[in-house]
Design a protein around this motif. Sequence first.
Motif, PDB file in Angstrom:
ATOM      1  N   ARG A  96       0.986  -1.113  -0.019  1.00 19.82           N
ATOM      2  CA  ARG A  96      -0.162   0.151  -0.117  1.00 19.82           C
ATOM      3  C   ARG A  96       0.884   1.146   0.044  1.00 19.82           C
ATOM      4  O   ARG A  96       0.493   2.219  -0.705  1.00 19.82           O
ATOM      5  N   THR A  97       1.849   1.440   0.893  1.00 17.96           N
ATOM      6  CA  THR A  97       2.686   2.298   0.992  1.00 17.96           C
ATOM      7  C   THR A  97       3.452   2.551  -0.428  1.00 17.96           C
ATOM      8  O   THR A  97       3.284   3.841  -0.865  1.00 17.96           O
ATOM      9  N   GLU A 140       2.548   1.693  -3.330  1.00 21.39           N
ATOM     10  CA  GLU A 140       1.808   2.430  -4.375  1.00 21.39           C
ATOM     11  C   GLU A 140       1.466   3.556  -4.182  1.00 21.39           C
ATOM     12  O   GLU A 140       1.292   4.466  -5.119  1.00 21.39           O
ATOM     13  N   ARG A 141       1.153   4.143  -2.848  1.00 19.29           N
ATOM     14  CA  ARG A 141       0.580   5.416  -2.727  1.00 19.29           C
ATOM     15  C   ARG A 141       1.753   6.507  -2.613  1.00 19.29           C
ATOM     16  O   ARG A 141       1.507   7.666  -3.304  1.00 19.29           O
ATOM     17  N   ALA A 176      -0.095   7.093   4.052  1.00 17.03           N
ATOM     18  CA  ALA A 176       0.428   6.396   3.048  1.00 17.03           C
ATOM     19  C   ALA A 176       0.096   4.807   3.290  1.00 17.03           C
ATOM     20  O   ALA A 176      -0.254   4.128   2.367  1.00 17.03           O
ATOM     21  N   PRO A 188      -7.782   2.240   3.025  1.00  9.89           N
ATOM     22  CA  PRO A 188      -8.199   3.137   1.814  1.00  9.89           C
ATOM     23  C   PRO A 188      -9.538   3.784   2.058  1.00  9.89           C
ATOM     24  O   PRO A 188     -10.250   3.223   2.960  1.00  9.89           O
TER      25      PRO A 188
END
Length: 135
Positions: free
Chosen positions: A55-56, A58-59, A97, A101
Motif C-alpha cells: 500500500r505504501t 503504491e501510494r 500512505a 483506503p
Amino acid sequence: MQVRSGFVLRESDLTWRFSRSGGPGGQSVNTSDSRVELSFDARRSPSLPEPLRERTLERLAGRLVDGVLTVTASEHRSQLRNREAALSKLITTLRRASGPPQPVRRPTSPSARAVQRRIADKKHRAELKRQRRLD
C-alpha cells in the motif's frame, strides 16, 4: 517510534544526512550543518509488514527513488529541531500512505425539493436582473 499498529519504525531503518542550510547565518566561521535529510527504505525495510509495504509503495510511487522515501527539514536554525521536524514529517507521511483506503463515495442526486428550491432561486435572481434593465 510507533507509526501504525504492527509497524514500528526503528532507528536502524533511518538514514540521516546533514548539510548547510540557506537562510540566516551569513559568512560566519561558526556555521553548522542544520539542514536535515531523513531517508527510509520502504522497499527493503524489515519493520514494514508486507500488506502495508504494498500500500505504501503504491501510494508514494511519485515520491520514492528506488523505494527510498526522503524527507528534508530546514525550517529551524537548530539541527536538533530540524531532526525532530524531519522525523515528524516522515511519520506523518508513512501514516497517511499506510492507512486504510478511503471508502468509495457513492454518487447521489439532489432531492426533488432541493431542485425546486434551486430553480426558484434562479427565477427570483433573473426577475431582479430583469427589473434593473432599462427598456
